[in-house]
Each structure stands twice: as C-alpha cells, then as structure tokens.
Write a protein that holds these residues in place. Sequence first.
Motif, PDB file in Angstrom:
ATOM      1  N   UNK A  24      37.007  26.866  75.881  1.00 24.88           N
ATOM      2  CA  UNK A  24      37.395  28.176  75.654  1.00 24.88           C
ATOM      3  C   UNK A  24      36.722  28.831  74.617  1.00 24.88           C
ATOM      4  N   UNK A  25      36.814  28.171  73.617  1.00 20.57           N
ATOM      5  CA  UNK A  25      36.147  28.719  72.257  1.00 20.57           C
ATOM      6  C   UNK A  25      34.659  28.694  72.426  1.00 20.57           C
ATOM      7  N   UNK A  26      34.067  28.171  73.342  1.00 21.53           N
ATOM      8  CA  UNK A  26      32.413  28.062  73.621  1.00 21.53           C
ATOM      9  C   UNK A  26      32.242  29.531  74.455  1.00 21.53           C
ATOM     10  N   UNK A  27      33.183  29.622  75.476  1.00 22.13           N
ATOM     11  CA  UNK A  27      33.046  30.880  76.314  1.00 22.13           C
ATOM     12  C   UNK A  27      33.297  32.247  75.465  1.00 22.13           C
ATOM     13  N   UNK A  28      34.294  32.207  74.694  1.00 25.32           N
ATOM     14  CA  UNK A  28      34.372  33.366  74.079  1.00 25.32           C
ATOM     15  C   UNK A  28      33.487  33.876  72.999  1.00 25.32           C
ATOM     16  N   UNK A  29      32.823  32.796  72.357  1.00 21.23           N
ATOM     17  CA  UNK A  29      32.048  32.901  71.379  1.00 21.23           C
ATOM     18  C   UNK A  29      30.398  33.309  71.746  1.00 21.23           C
ATOM     19  N   UNK A  30      30.212  32.534  73.178  1.00 23.57           N
ATOM     20  CA  UNK A  30      28.919  32.740  73.759  1.00 23.57           C
ATOM     21  C   UNK A  30      28.930  34.166  74.093  1.00 23.57           C
ATOM     22  N   UNK A  31      30.096  34.747  74.385  1.00 25.31           N
ATOM     23  CA  UNK A  31      30.233  36.040  74.979  1.00 25.31           C
ATOM     24  C   UNK A  31      30.111  37.100  73.944  1.00 25.31           C
ATOM     25  N   UNK A  32      30.086  36.632  72.800  1.00 26.86           N
ATOM     26  CA  UNK A  32      30.010  37.576  71.365  1.00 26.86           C
ATOM     27  C   UNK A  32      28.459  37.202  71.075  1.00 26.86           C
ATOM     28  N   UNK A  33      27.723  36.440  71.661  1.00 26.96           N
ATOM     29  CA  UNK A  33      26.431  36.340  71.377  1.00 26.96           C
ATOM     30  C   UNK A  33      26.085  35.220  70.400  1.00 26.96           C
ATOM     31  N   UNK A  34      26.835  34.236  70.206  1.00 29.42           N
ATOM     32  CA  UNK A  34      26.623  33.288  69.429  1.00 29.42           C
ATOM     33  C   UNK A  34      25.957  32.139  70.304  1.00 29.42           C
ATOM     34  N   UNK A  35      25.163  31.365  69.863  1.00 30.87           N
ATOM     35  CA  UNK A  35      24.909  30.099  70.203  1.00 30.87           C
ATOM     36  C   UNK A  35      25.956  28.973  69.843  1.00 30.87           C
ATOM     37  N   UNK A  36      26.319  28.214  71.113  1.00 24.27           N
ATOM     38  CA  UNK A  36      27.396  27.333  70.839  1.00 24.27           C
ATOM     39  C   UNK A  36      26.942  25.913  71.162  1.00 24.27           C
ATOM     40  N   UNK A  37      27.091  25.055  70.405  1.00 23.48           N
ATOM     41  CA  UNK A  37      27.160  23.246  71.088  1.00 23.48           C
ATOM     42  C   UNK A  37      28.293  22.806  70.788  1.00 23.48           C
ATOM     43  N   UNK A  38      28.749  22.117  71.918  1.00 29.99           N
ATOM     44  CA  UNK A  38      30.031  21.267  71.901  1.00 29.99           C
ATOM     45  C   UNK A  38      29.744  20.017  72.052  1.00 29.99           C
ATOM     46  N   UNK A  39      30.399  19.150  71.195  1.00 28.37           N
ATOM     47  CA  UNK A  39      30.301  17.719  71.305  1.00 28.37           C
ATOM     48  C   UNK A  39      31.543  17.178  71.653  1.00 28.37           C
ATOM     49  N   UNK A  40      31.600  16.354  72.655  1.00 25.62           N
ATOM     50  CA  UNK A  40      32.878  15.677  73.286  1.00 25.62           C
ATOM     51  C   UNK A  40      32.466  14.339  73.156  1.00 25.62           C
ATOM     52  N   UNK A  41      33.455  13.579  72.559  1.00 29.69           N
ATOM     53  CA  UNK A  41      33.426  12.296  72.844  1.00 29.69           C
ATOM     54  C   UNK A  41      33.348  11.449  74.262  1.00 29.69           C
ATOM     55  N   UNK A  42      34.106  12.110  75.071  1.00 28.85           N
ATOM     56  CA  UNK A  42      34.380  11.586  76.306  1.00 28.85           C
ATOM     57  C   UNK A  42      33.166  11.495  77.237  1.00 28.85           C
ATOM     58  N   UNK A  43      32.951  10.529  78.368  1.00 27.51           N
ATOM     59  CA  UNK A  43      31.854  10.513  79.172  1.00 27.51           C
ATOM     60  C   UNK A  43      31.772  11.712  80.265  1.00 27.51           C
ATOM     61  N   UNK A  44      32.937  12.477  80.200  1.00 25.53           N
ATOM     62  CA  UNK A  44      33.180  13.541  81.221  1.00 25.53           C
ATOM     63  C   UNK A  44      34.000  14.544  80.660  1.00 25.53           C
ATOM     64  N   UNK A  45      33.835  15.715  80.802  1.00 26.40           N
ATOM     65  CA  UNK A  45      34.944  17.029  80.652  1.00 26.40           C
ATOM     66  C   UNK A  45      36.243  16.490  81.541  1.00 26.40           C
ATOM     67  N   UNK A  46      37.257  16.250  81.033  1.00 27.76           N
ATOM     68  CA  UNK A  46      38.231  15.552  81.919  1.00 27.76           C
ATOM     69  C   UNK A  46      39.477  15.748  81.415  1.00 27.76           C
ATOM     70  N   UNK A  47      40.768  15.879  82.113  1.00 31.82           N
ATOM     71  CA  UNK A  47      42.013  16.082  81.730  1.00 31.82           C
ATOM     72  C   UNK A  47      42.986  15.006  82.394  1.00 31.82           C
ATOM     73  N   UNK A  48      44.045  15.093  81.987  1.00 29.68           N
ATOM     74  CA  UNK A  48      45.318  13.966  82.771  1.00 29.68           C
ATOM     75  C   UNK A  48      45.859  14.728  83.545  1.00 29.68           C
ATOM     76  N   UNK A  49      45.974  14.094  84.833  1.00 30.24           N
ATOM     77  CA  UNK A  49      46.600  14.698  85.809  1.00 30.24           C
ATOM     78  C   UNK A  49      47.973  14.983  85.825  1.00 30.24           C
ATOM     79  N   UNK A  50      48.227  16.280  85.145  1.00 31.40           N
ATOM     80  CA  UNK A  50      49.427  16.999  84.746  1.00 31.40           C
ATOM     81  C   UNK A  50      49.243  18.409  84.941  1.00 31.40           C
ATOM     82  N   UNK A  51      50.313  19.161  84.965  1.00 29.56           N
ATOM     83  CA  UNK A  51      50.265  20.589  85.009  1.00 29.56           C
ATOM     84  C   UNK A  51      50.110  21.217  83.654  1.00 29.56           C
ATOM     85  N   UNK A  52      50.242  22.535  83.790  1.00 29.94           N
ATOM     86  CA  UNK A  52      50.418  23.405  82.568  1.00 29.94           C
ATOM     87  C   UNK A  52      50.601  24.716  83.044  1.00 29.94           C
TER      88      UNK A  52
END
Length: 406
Positions: free
Chosen positions: A18-46
């Motif tokens: 969400x931060x990458x999207x919000x800040x890129x929309x304001x003209x910043x270059x964003x680099x995201x580093x994620x330790x996992x092998x995929x962007x994934x979430x547990x099987x549950x709701x929110x």
Amino acid sequence: MASPQQLLVAGGGIGGLAAALACARQGWQVRVFERAAAFSEVGAGVQLGPNVVRLLQAWDLGPALQAVAAFPERLRVRDAASGQLLATLDLAAMRARYGAPYATIHRADLLALLHQAVAPLADVALTLNRRVLGYEDDGRRVLLRTGGKAVEGDALLGADGLWSGVRAQLLGDGAPRLTGHLAYRALLPQAALPAALRSTEVTAWLGPRLHLVSYPVRAGEALNVVAFVHGLPPGGRQGATPDALADWDHATNAADLQAAMAGCAAPLQALVQAVPAWRLWVLADRPPLRAATEQARGRVALLGDAAHPMRPYLAQGAGMAIEDAEALGRALRQAETAGIEVPLLLARYALERWQRNARVQARALRNGRIFHATGLVRWGRNLSLRLLGERLLDMPWLYGLNSEKT
Ligand code: FAD
C-alpha cells in the motif's frame, strides 16, 4: 527538474505494498524488499471499514475490490452462551453515511489487488527473496543492508510487520508481548455448509473469555470464521520468539476449540463443529504508541504492524496500515513541491498518524475486555448493547469522512 527521490521499503505485506502505491502516486521511486519467495498472505479474511475502502477507491482500486470482496449488509452481535441477539448494525447504510461500503475480503485477494496496482508501475521495483538485515542513516541518505548488495535511498520505511527488524534498530524497545489470546481461523466454502450455517452477514458471538466472528469473503463464496480464546502456547511465554510463534500458524486439533466452546449456544457449536481444520495463531501486540517519535526518526519511518501492532478486536490493523500509507504519500508529495527536507516530512507523517493509531490500539484492547467479559460486566455489556445497539456499534470517529486525518 530534480530527479525523483527514492523510498526503500522493508516488507511487502499489505502495508508495504500500500505504501509503495501511495508514494509512487506522489512521484517517488520506490524499492520494496520482501524476504519471502512470493507476495502472499495466510488463508484468512480481513474486514475493511469504510475509512479504508474510501482510500482504496481513491487509489482507483474500487472496481477490483468490487469483484473479489463481499459487502455484508448487517452486523449481528449475539451472546455466545445464550445465543440471544444483543444488537445489530446496519452496514449497508455506511455507503450513504460514510461515502464507502463496509467490505470483507480474503487477505490474499487484498494483497493481490495492491500487487496488481504496483507491479506495472515504472517507478516501483519489487524484490522477492531479499531479507533486510539493517540500515545506516547518516543524516543525508539511508543505506540499507539486505541479503544481496547494499542499496541507498532518501528514506526507509519499516513495513516489516509485528517482529520488525527496522523497529528493533530504530527504537530498540524489545519484543512484542504475548496477549495470552489465541486465534483459530478457518475458511469454508459456503456451498459445503448446511443452509442454516451459510451467511452473508458479519456475526460476532461474545462469550466468557472467548468470542467468534464470521463473515463472507471471495464475493460471498466462502465464509471466514475466527474464534478467539484465552490461552498460551506450550512453554508459555518462553515460546515468544518470532520463529516459535511462526510455527504456531499450523493446522490444529479441532477438539481443543470444541472443548473451549463447550458451554456455547447450539447454533454456535454447530458452526464450530462444521469446520474440518483450523489454523492456530498466537496473538501478540504492543501497548499504544506514546509519541510521534515512535513512528519516525531521521530518515526512517515505521508503518502498519511494525509501528502499532494491535489486538484484532476492532478489525483495523490492516486498515491503519493502509491509512498510514495514504498519509505517508501525502507527506512525501511535499518533498518536491515545497522543497522540505525528508526527515521533516517523515516527522509530519508521524505527527499526523500516531495519535489515531494509538487510539485504535487502545480501543482494540478495550474491546477485548468487553467482548470476553464474565459476571456482572458481561451482564452490563449485554444490557447496554440491547438498549443502545447501533449507537454503541457505529463509530463515526473511526469510519467518518476525514476521520483518518484526526
Ligand atoms: P505484515 O502483514 O506482517 O507484513 C510484513 C511483511 O514484511 C511480510 O510480508 C514479511 O514477510 C516481511 N518481512 C518481515 N521481516 C522482513 C525482513 N527483515 N526483510 C524483508 N521482509 C520482511 N486487520 C484489519 O484491518 N481487519 C481485520 O479484520 C483484521 N483481522 C485480523 C485477525 C487476526 C486473527 C489477526 C492476527 C490480525 C487481523 N488484522 C486485521 C490485522 C492485520 O492482519 C495486520 O494489521 C496487517 O496484516 C499488518 O500488515 P503489515 O503489512 O503491517 O504487516
């Protein structure tokens, strides 16, 4: 024209993307580093209140959200022991009252919508399999040490969750605390449930030292069920290390939960018994933030659970991460237009956010005490809910227009 500034983000969960999207929309270059092998979430709701849905809509994610989320029309609150209906809240009315609906969504679907929005952006670089190890802030730049080579940026955002390493270095304030509460989670295809257990609404069952919440996700095709009970992992507090707790997100014996729910009303027990397998989650949090300097210092800021991990009893942890992201984007926009130094912009972001985050953390704590009340307090809670109903359940300070800026 000056070249775009660079934001480094540790963690690619809901908050980081969400931060990458919000800040890129304001003209910043964003680099995201994620330790996992995929962007994934547990099987549950929110659950996402209108305060959050409004922001997703402003980021042009409304149609994508509409396709995958559910929009329950009502919240029903029941006493878990007697089954009695205590109060209802008209969620459908929130569209008119707060300018956006109340949504319930699978976490993977929420992460996927954010990912689909940021991945094509030329100004966002997403790196998987890259663990952030530490940083140096020399006042002019931030140097991030990762599993690969070091990278430099103008600002660093710690969006690395409950066990945030960026927070450990920035604040050095120790580990999160175990709450003594466990969450059992399950996702069920509605078609596989007996008709009496299917639901298009949010239902909360409040019981002594426990409560259970269910709501639809996947455009209504699945029912998310989460039961909260008092208890500690084996080994008690000694088990409170990230790795030990991560191991606790595992399929667990349904019999434990059925035993905890033994005194509950028959329809609630029927729902619990219809779940073939639960995933168990040990809940940890931190006390509410006490100052803006706990959310940003120098060129480093924190967002989401890294800054304000909370009990899930107001259903707003991911929501506050998304609100943080929007506020960070707005603050950083001024880097170019007003020529303000990055540490000042981050301080402004923290000033805008910390009190609201602290209020939500405190309210979530209080809700836990009320939801799990016993004896006279339980009696008083039930009476108040029956008498005041919507007036207690609706929260204009949380959901209202511009509430995120107060
Ligand atoms: P996380 O989701 O923890 O993401 C952090 C990311 O950082 C992860 O991808 C992780 O792999 C990565 N990372 C960690 N360390 C490193 C490192 N060193 N280097 C690189 N990457 C790293 N919220 C709501 O709004 N509504 C709800 O209904 C709701 N229900 C909930 C129910 C339960 C049972 C629980 C436990 C929570 C609930 N929440 C809810 C809260 C919500 O899940 C969290 O607040 C939210 O997921 C936090 O997002 P985040 O991005 O800050 O952190």
